[in-house]
Design an enzyme around this catalytic site. Structure first.
Site, PDB file in Angstrom:
ATOM      1  N   ASP A  66       6.233 -28.674 -23.161  1.00 18.58           N
ATOM      2  CA  ASP A  66       6.254 -27.206 -23.093  1.00 18.58           C
ATOM      3  C   ASP A  66       7.692 -26.743 -23.375  1.00 18.58           C
ATOM      4  O   ASP A  66       8.206 -25.818 -22.726  1.00 18.58           O
ATOM      5  CB  ASP A  66       5.735 -26.671 -21.757  1.00 18.58           C
ATOM      6  CG  ASP A  66       5.441 -25.169 -21.822  1.00 18.58           C
ATOM      7  OD1 ASP A  66       5.557 -24.586 -22.925  1.00 18.58           O
ATOM      8  OD2 ASP A  66       5.106 -24.582 -20.785  1.00 18.58           O
TER       9      ASP A  66
ATOM     10  N   ASN B  72       3.219 -18.050 -29.898  1.00 18.50           N
ATOM     11  CA  ASN B  72       3.829 -16.819 -29.354  1.00 18.50           C
ATOM     12  C   ASN B  72       5.179 -16.522 -30.010  1.00 18.50           C
ATOM     13  O   ASN B  72       6.212 -16.460 -29.360  1.00 18.50           O
ATOM     14  CB  ASN B  72       3.944 -16.870 -27.818  1.00 18.50           C
ATOM     15  CG  ASN B  72       4.762 -18.036 -27.296  1.00 18.50           C
ATOM     16  OD1 ASN B  72       4.967 -19.031 -27.986  1.00 18.50           O
ATOM     17  ND2 ASN B  72       5.246 -17.924 -26.081  1.00 18.50           N
TER      18      ASN B  72
ATOM     19  N   ASP C  44      -1.141 -19.360 -25.470  1.00 16.94           N
ATOM     20  CA  ASP C  44      -0.083 -19.791 -24.537  1.00 16.94           C
ATOM     21  C   ASP C  44       0.967 -18.725 -24.243  1.00 16.94           C
ATOM     22  O   ASP C  44       1.431 -18.015 -25.125  1.00 16.94           O
ATOM     23  CB  ASP C  44       0.602 -21.063 -25.026  1.00 16.94           C
ATOM     24  CG  ASP C  44       1.496 -21.643 -23.943  1.00 16.94           C
ATOM     25  OD1 ASP C  44       1.043 -21.701 -22.795  1.00 16.94           O
ATOM     26  OD2 ASP C  44       2.643 -22.005 -24.239  1.00 16.94           O
TER      27      ASP C  44
ATOM     28  N   ASN D  62       6.977 -21.277 -16.164  1.00 17.35           N
ATOM     29  CA  ASN D  62       5.617 -20.794 -15.893  1.00 17.35           C
ATOM     30  C   ASN D  62       4.594 -21.791 -16.452  1.00 17.35           C
ATOM     31  O   ASN D  62       4.619 -22.055 -17.640  1.00 17.35           O
ATOM     32  CB  ASN D  62       5.418 -19.429 -16.556  1.00 17.35           C
ATOM     33  CG  ASN D  62       4.101 -18.799 -16.152  1.00 17.35           C
ATOM     34  OD1 ASN D  62       3.517 -19.154 -15.139  1.00 17.35           O
ATOM     35  ND2 ASN D  62       3.618 -17.877 -16.965  1.00 17.35           N
TER      36      ASN D  62
ATOM     37  N   HIS E 237       7.478 -24.865 -28.183  1.00 17.96           N
ATOM     38  CA  HIS E 237       7.732 -23.532 -28.726  1.00 17.96           C
ATOM     39  C   HIS E 237       8.918 -23.643 -29.675  1.00 17.96           C
ATOM     40  O   HIS E 237      10.004 -24.027 -29.247  1.00 17.96           O
ATOM     41  CB  HIS E 237       8.046 -22.546 -27.589  1.00 17.96           C
ATOM     42  CG  HIS E 237       6.890 -22.371 -26.640  1.00 17.96           C
ATOM     43  ND1 HIS E 237       5.974 -21.362 -26.770  1.00 17.96           N
ATOM     44  CD2 HIS E 237       6.477 -23.108 -25.585  1.00 17.96           C
ATOM     45  CE1 HIS E 237       5.044 -21.468 -25.820  1.00 17.96           C
ATOM     46  NE2 HIS E 237       5.327 -22.527 -25.075  1.00 17.96           N
TER      47      HIS E 237
HETATM   48  O1  DOR Z   1       7.719 -21.330 -19.037  1.00 20.56           O
HETATM   49  C1  DOR Z   1       7.068 -20.941 -20.000  1.00 20.56           C
HETATM   50  N1  DOR Z   1       7.669 -20.567 -21.148  1.00 20.56           N
HETATM   51  N2  DOR Z   1       5.745 -20.843 -19.882  1.00 20.56           N
HETATM   52  C2  DOR Z   1       4.987 -20.264 -20.825  1.00 20.56           C
HETATM   53  O2  DOR Z   1       3.807 -20.196 -20.644  1.00 20.56           O
HETATM   54  C3  DOR Z   1       5.602 -19.689 -22.030  1.00 20.56           C
HETATM   55  C4  DOR Z   1       6.904 -20.309 -22.315  1.00 20.56           C
HETATM   56  C5  DOR Z   1       7.707 -19.553 -23.336  1.00 20.56           C
HETATM   57  O3  DOR Z   1       7.184 -19.213 -24.398  1.00 20.56           O
HETATM   58  O4  DOR Z   1       8.899 -19.338 -23.092  1.00 20.56           O
HETATM   59 ZN    ZN Z   2       1.919 -21.869 -21.076  1.00 19.42          ZN
HETATM   60 ZN    ZN Z   3       4.013 -23.215 -23.586  1.00 20.99          ZN
END
Ligand code: DOR
Ligand code: ZN
Ligand code: ZN
Length: 423
Positions: free
Chosen positions: A302, A91, A149, A275, A59
């Protein structure tokens, strides 16, 4: 440039050899190459060269959440972590659900000029789960996949359509698997530690039912699907069985799911809030077994950087996510390779070759003619994680203070040094 005397991780072997780089490509792989006049020589004796690491799930927060991270700071963190290509989730604000935002991210990545930035488009407009985003336009603008996501597409018919359209355009759906009616505001894994802490639990089933659904759709429609950040033992088993039946399913997990179990939430440290949530020890061991036996194809970070204000609050209110780019390689090397679960070739597959194959993007191998995307590490150097030294804006890590092996020395993209460790 000539890289001398390095241990090189090739497709199926590891050997000490030299690499000549010309015009951004690996031109020659051979022992004892003689430097040409004017050629830069990088003496890498004692170091190990991997095919440039590829993180297919990060991200970068830009546009919209530049307080947490931006494309420049995220790319600096990426090359420091050894990554030569990163794929960023949609996102953002606005959501990357159209060719304009996708193309902005791609071009900003080029302008920053560190690692290759590959955008991932949203599955539905505004990630609202109602109407499909324009997949063809996003693909034409550079999207390498689509994903919702942060959540799942709850409507199964819409998800089936997304898989069909994505496949028509030659890209895949990357599925964050979470049934929101089951996770229902939970913040940690449901089990002993949720009871102990009084924090609301999330059943493994919240993840598993969506993994099962997406496998069902892929199987019924004979289409490929990719499962994001697998955290449960039962999820690993669903994917293992689907693969055995011939379903076109691939899957990833993250360092925190093989490095940690949910006992760490007893500290109420919000850096452990992620998550899907950190699960129990049996899940952690099953994730490791999934990596070992090939059920889990890729290791991704992630990378979810957050601002201090999003984390320095009570556990229930904190944002989900771990800043992962600067610890991923060392965690994987220390916990998987040094412990004997994976060899160096297998590690290179999970962190470079397989992500490239899953997304049909260039890279993933050290071979003559390939782009000179290379990650050079000292595997014997032990170092201590210090979140204050992160170049990512996100200092949210549960690994602060951990001692790990494997220090990135250089990251090369298309034959140019984009990161060099400063002593
Ligand atoms: O821990 C997470 N952070 N899981 C996700 O699915 C989204 C992500 C976020 O964009 O911060
Ligand atoms: Zn995710
Ligand atoms: Zn993610």
């Amino acid at each position: 440039m000539l890289i001398k005397n390095a241990q090189v991780v090739l497709k199926n072997t590891v050997k000490v050899t030299d690499l000549r780089i010309e015009a951004g490509k690996i031109q020659r792989i051979k022992k004892d190459l003689i430097p040409k006049k004017g050629e830069t020589v990088l003496n890498c004796e004692g170091f190990t060269v991997f095919p440039g690491l590829v993180d297919m799930h990060v991200h970068l927060r830009e546009p919209g959440f530049e307080r947490k991270e931006d494309i420049a700071s995220g790319c600096r963190a990426a090359v420091k972590g050894g990554f030569t290509q990163i794929c960023c989730m949609p996102n953002t604000e606005p959501v990357a659900d159209n060719k304009v935002v996708v193309s902005y991210i791609k071009h900003r990545g080029e302008e920053v000029g560190l690692c290759k930035v590959r955008p991932i488009g949203a599955i539905t407009k505004g990630q609202k789960g109602e109407d499909l985003a324009p997949i063809g336009g996003m693909k034409a603008a550079g999207a390498v996949a689509i994903s919702e996501d942060g959540k799942s597409v709850a409507n199964s018919k819409l998800m089936a359509n997304a898989m069909q359209y994505a496949s028509d355009f030659g890209i895949k759906c990357l599925c964050h698997c979470e049934d929101a009616t089951l996770s229902d505001g939970g913040v940690v894994n449901e089990g002993f530690y949720s009871t102990l802490t009084g924090l609301k639990g999330i059943l493994r089933a919240a993840e598993d039912v969506m993994i099962a659904r997406d496998i069902c759709l892929a199987e019924n429609l004979s289409l490929p699907v990719h499962i994001c950040h697998v955290s449960t033992k039962s999820g690993v088993q669903l994917i293992r069985e689907a693969k055995a039946r011939g379903v076109q399913v691939t899957a990833e997990t993250c360092p925190h799911y093989f490095a940690l179990n949910d006992s760490v939430i007893a500290s109420y440290d919000t850096n452990t809030k992620v998550n899907p949530p950190l699960r129990a020890e049996e899940d952690r061991l099953a994730v490791i077994e999934g990596l070992r036996d090939g059920t889990l194809d890729a290791i991704v970070t992630d990378h979810a950087p957050h601002h201090e204000d999003d984390k320095n609050v009570e556990y229930n209110l904190a944002a989900f996510g771990i800043s992962g780019l600067e610890t991923s390689f060392a965690l994987a090397y220390t916990l998987l390779v040094r412990s004997g679960v994976l060899g160096l070739n297998a590690l290179a597959k999970k962190m470079s070759e397989n992500p490239c194959k899953i997304l049909s993007i260039e890279g993933g191998a050290i071979e003559e003619g390939a782009p000179a995307d290379l990650t050079i590490a000292d595997l014997n150097e032990e170092w201590k994680v210090d979140k204050n030294k992160f170049v990512s804006k996100g200092k949210n890590t549960p690994f602060d203070g951990w001692k790990l092996f494997g220090k990135i020395k250089y990251t090369l993209v298309d034959g140019t040094i984009k990161y060099e460790e400063q002593k």
